[in-house]
Design an enzyme around this catalytic site. Sequence first.
Site, short mmCIF file in Angstrom:
data_model
loop_
_atom_site.label_atom_id
_atom_site.label_comp_id
_atom_site.label_asym_id
_atom_site.label_seq_id
_atom_site.Cartn_x
_atom_site.Cartn_y
_atom_site.Cartn_z
N ASP A 290 37.00 46.69 40.97
CA ASP A 290 37.01 46.58 42.43
C ASP A 290 36.72 47.90 43.14
O ASP A 290 36.78 47.96 44.37
CB ASP A 290 38.33 45.98 42.93
CG ASP A 290 39.53 46.35 42.09
OD1 ASP A 290 39.42 47.25 41.24
OD2 ASP A 290 40.60 45.74 42.29
N HIS B 257 43.09 49.72 42.72
CA HIS B 257 44.46 49.71 43.23
C HIS B 257 45.40 50.29 42.17
O HIS B 257 45.27 49.98 40.99
CB HIS B 257 44.89 48.29 43.58
CG HIS B 257 44.00 47.63 44.58
ND1 HIS B 257 43.04 46.69 44.22
CD2 HIS B 257 43.90 47.78 45.92
CE1 HIS B 257 42.39 46.30 45.30
NE2 HIS B 257 42.89 46.95 46.34
N HIS C 249 50.20 45.16 38.52
CA HIS C 249 51.14 45.36 39.63
C HIS C 249 52.54 44.82 39.32
O HIS C 249 53.49 45.14 40.04
CB HIS C 249 50.63 44.68 40.90
CG HIS C 249 49.40 45.32 41.48
ND1 HIS C 249 49.31 46.67 41.72
CD2 HIS C 249 48.20 44.79 41.85
CE1 HIS C 249 48.12 46.95 42.22
NE2 HIS C 249 47.42 45.82 42.30
N ASP D 295 41.41 50.39 37.74
CA ASP D 295 41.38 49.48 38.88
C ASP D 295 41.48 50.30 40.17
O ASP D 295 42.16 51.32 40.22
CB ASP D 295 42.56 48.51 38.77
CG ASP D 295 42.53 47.39 39.78
OD1 ASP D 295 42.76 47.66 40.98
OD2 ASP D 295 42.27 46.23 39.39
#
Length: 287
Positions: free
Chosen positions: A230, A152, A114, A150
């Site tokens: 995740d 996200h 991120h 991931d």
Amino acid sequence: MTIITDERCTGYHAPGHPERPQRISATKARLRQQTDLPLQWTQPGEITDQDLLRAHSAAHLQRLEEPRDFDMDTAWLPEIHLHARRSAAAALTALQLALAGQPAFSLMRPPGHHATRDRAMGFCYLNNAAIAALAARARGVQRVAVFDFDVHHGNGTEDILLDQPGTLFVSVHQHPAYPGTGTSHRGSNCRNYPVPPATPATEYRAHLQHALADLETFQPDLLIVSAGFDAYIRDPLARQMLEIEDFHWLGAQIRSLGRPTLTLLEGGYSRDLPELIFAYLKGISGY
């Protein structure tokens, strides 16, 4: 398979934060006790400001040392800039191993995908995948791909690699979800596959196969995997339905691409993270 880790990466925490030291310590214990998979262990090497400045601004490196939180999810903590540098250094150690024909997994924190060129966010301070990708390009690797699974979206990696020559970024992620990006392809080299919440595992695999097809078409000389665990059904920070065997399958699919590969740990916040990582490592190692 070589595991790169440093015990100092468990030496910081924010109380109640899901990105906690046990993610590493429990996984390390699980991998050390198993006998199915032959593993070697090493520590991160060195990293220079020049390595970091390919991906980040000088102002960002300075900001990491200023004792102010970055956002509600991303705290400033004592020596966080040193922890982040060691995590980025592990990515470069993994790069060196992969280019020598030795698959590697960076079992480090903090994660990185991120972090943008100028901003720490989403538990991430330095973008390990982008740092490794640009280091590989600087070393003469012609075609470098980053595959981010991931749950996200790896907005920071996309921010840094957007339209960078010789690179490809491919992400499969839940949408809507943090950080709200990755709804469509961007630029000449960023491919995004958003997946609705609570997508059955068979359908999620189909999205992953689209991403894998992009990688196959690109024919990278090096593959960097941003591995977040995740999308697992019992992860507290997302709403997906993958099981342990899906991560073994994904590792096997990546192995079938036949490319020099390094893997960097991103997210994954369930208590089962050690088993998810172990399954992935078995798949990518052909076990």
